[in-house]
Design a protein around this motif. Structure first.
Motif, PDB file in Angstrom:
ATOM      1  N   LEU A   1       3.842 -15.087  -4.790  1.00  0.00           N
ATOM      2  CA  LEU A   1       2.761 -15.017  -3.810  1.00  0.00           C
ATOM      3  C   LEU A   1       3.204 -14.240  -2.576  1.00  0.00           C
ATOM      4  O   LEU A   1       2.482 -13.359  -2.095  1.00  0.00           O
ATOM      5  CB  LEU A   1       2.305 -16.427  -3.432  1.00  0.00           C
ATOM      6  CG  LEU A   1       1.080 -16.544  -2.552  1.00  0.00           C
ATOM      7  CD1 LEU A   1      -0.135 -15.904  -3.212  1.00  0.00           C
ATOM      8  CD2 LEU A   1       0.789 -17.995  -2.235  1.00  0.00           C
ATOM      9  N   LEU A   2       4.403 -14.529  -2.075  1.00  0.00           N
ATOM     10  CA  LEU A   2       4.906 -13.817  -0.895  1.00  0.00           C
ATOM     11  C   LEU A   2       5.147 -12.338  -1.180  1.00  0.00           C
ATOM     12  O   LEU A   2       4.830 -11.481  -0.354  1.00  0.00           O
ATOM     13  CB  LEU A   2       6.179 -14.475  -0.371  1.00  0.00           C
ATOM     14  CG  LEU A   2       6.008 -15.862   0.245  1.00  0.00           C
ATOM     15  CD1 LEU A   2       7.362 -16.439   0.631  1.00  0.00           C
ATOM     16  CD2 LEU A   2       5.071 -15.835   1.432  1.00  0.00           C
ATOM     17  N   LEU A   3       5.709 -12.034  -2.337  1.00  0.00           N
ATOM     18  CA  LEU A   3       5.963 -10.636  -2.698  1.00  0.00           C
ATOM     19  C   LEU A   3       4.652  -9.850  -2.752  1.00  0.00           C
ATOM     20  O   LEU A   3       4.533  -8.776  -2.159  1.00  0.00           O
ATOM     21  CB  LEU A   3       6.678 -10.548  -4.053  1.00  0.00           C
ATOM     22  CG  LEU A   3       6.882  -9.137  -4.607  1.00  0.00           C
ATOM     23  CD1 LEU A   3       7.822  -8.339  -3.709  1.00  0.00           C
ATOM     24  CD2 LEU A   3       7.416  -9.203  -6.022  1.00  0.00           C
ATOM     25  N   ASN A   4       3.657 -10.416  -3.433  1.00  0.00           N
ATOM     26  CA  ASN A   4       2.384  -9.717  -3.569  1.00  0.00           C
ATOM     27  C   ASN A   4       1.608  -9.677  -2.255  1.00  0.00           C
ATOM     28  O   ASN A   4       0.934  -8.695  -1.953  1.00  0.00           O
ATOM     29  CB  ASN A   4       1.553 -10.343  -4.684  1.00  0.00           C
ATOM     30  CG  ASN A   4       2.198 -10.126  -6.040  1.00  0.00           C
ATOM     31  OD1 ASN A   4       3.072  -9.276  -6.191  1.00  0.00           O
ATOM     32  ND2 ASN A   4       1.808 -10.901  -7.013  1.00  0.00           N
ATOM     33  N   LEU A   5       1.733 -10.715  -1.463  1.00  0.00           N
ATOM     34  CA  LEU A   5       1.105 -10.721  -0.134  1.00  0.00           C
ATOM     35  C   LEU A   5       1.767  -9.682   0.761  1.00  0.00           C
ATOM     36  O   LEU A   5       1.097  -8.994   1.530  1.00  0.00           O
ATOM     37  CB  LEU A   5       1.198 -12.117   0.474  1.00  0.00           C
ATOM     38  CG  LEU A   5       0.323 -12.439   1.677  1.00  0.00           C
ATOM     39  CD1 LEU A   5      -1.135 -12.150   1.412  1.00  0.00           C
ATOM     40  CD2 LEU A   5       0.501 -13.904   2.063  1.00  0.00           C
ATOM     41  N   ASN A   6       3.088  -9.525   0.634  1.00  0.00           N
ATOM     42  CA  ASN A   6       3.810  -8.503   1.392  1.00  0.00           C
ATOM     43  C   ASN A   6       3.333  -7.105   1.003  1.00  0.00           C
ATOM     44  O   ASN A   6       3.012  -6.290   1.871  1.00  0.00           O
ATOM     45  CB  ASN A   6       5.314  -8.633   1.158  1.00  0.00           C
ATOM     46  CG  ASN A   6       6.103  -7.609   1.941  1.00  0.00           C
ATOM     47  OD1 ASN A   6       5.988  -7.520   3.158  1.00  0.00           O
ATOM     48  ND2 ASN A   6       6.902  -6.818   1.246  1.00  0.00           N
ATOM     49  N   GLU A   7       3.254  -6.840  -0.295  1.00  0.00           N
ATOM     50  CA  GLU A   7       2.786  -5.530  -0.749  1.00  0.00           C
ATOM     51  C   GLU A   7       1.359  -5.289  -0.289  1.00  0.00           C
ATOM     52  O   GLU A   7       0.994  -4.195   0.131  1.00  0.00           O
ATOM     53  CB  GLU A   7       2.875  -5.431  -2.270  1.00  0.00           C
ATOM     54  CG  GLU A   7       4.306  -5.339  -2.769  1.00  0.00           C
ATOM     55  CD  GLU A   7       4.397  -5.266  -4.278  1.00  0.00           C
ATOM     56  OE1 GLU A   7       3.378  -5.013  -4.953  1.00  0.00           O
ATOM     57  OE2 GLU A   7       5.504  -5.472  -4.793  1.00  0.00           O
TER      58      GLU A   7
END
Length: 135
Positions: free
Chosen positions: A93-99
């Protein structure tokens, strides 16, 4: 959808998730609004995984943000382990939210926090260093 009408969100989501029908899941999410606080941990995990996938595809951005906003609110009010979310789902979730925060702006009519703000709040609450997400 019958379970939604009687107010049992967990059963409604379990039934829809069991079909594998993403469009039906989106319709349920739109109709019910964010209901993270009404779902079992297992169903929450599946819905959050789905949301993180929608972020990557950049569709349903405002729907995803509203659910993530509720997640942030719950975590900030009740502590980082309130929902028992597995580390791999948190990281995804954090990785995709960051992207997503780098690639897209919130819709003009969006009144909540930006994806970058939600990212910072979740990472901080979950004590996850965002540096390992930087490419």
């Amino acid at each position: 959808m019958d379970a939604l009408h009687v107010g049992d969100m967990d059963i409604a989501y379990a039934e829809v998730l069991s079909t594998g029908d993403d469009l039906l899941l989106v319709k349920l999410m739109e109709r019910s609004g964010p209901t993270v606080d009404q779902l079992s941990n297992e169903i929450t995990d599946e819905v959050l995984h789905f949301i993180s996938q929608c972020l990557v595809e950049h569709n349903l951005f405002d729907l995803c943000l509203s659910w993530i906003q509720q997640l942030v609110d719950l975590v900030m009010e009740n502590g980082p382990n309130i929902l028992g979310i597995p580390t791999e789902i948190k990281n995804e979730l954090l990785l995709n939210l960051n992207e997503d925060s780098l690639a897209m702006d919130a819709p003009e009519d969006w009144e909540g926090a930006t994806s970058a703000q939600l990212l910072d709040q979740l990472a901080s609450a979950w004590a996850i260093d965002l540096q390992h997400f930087v490419k």
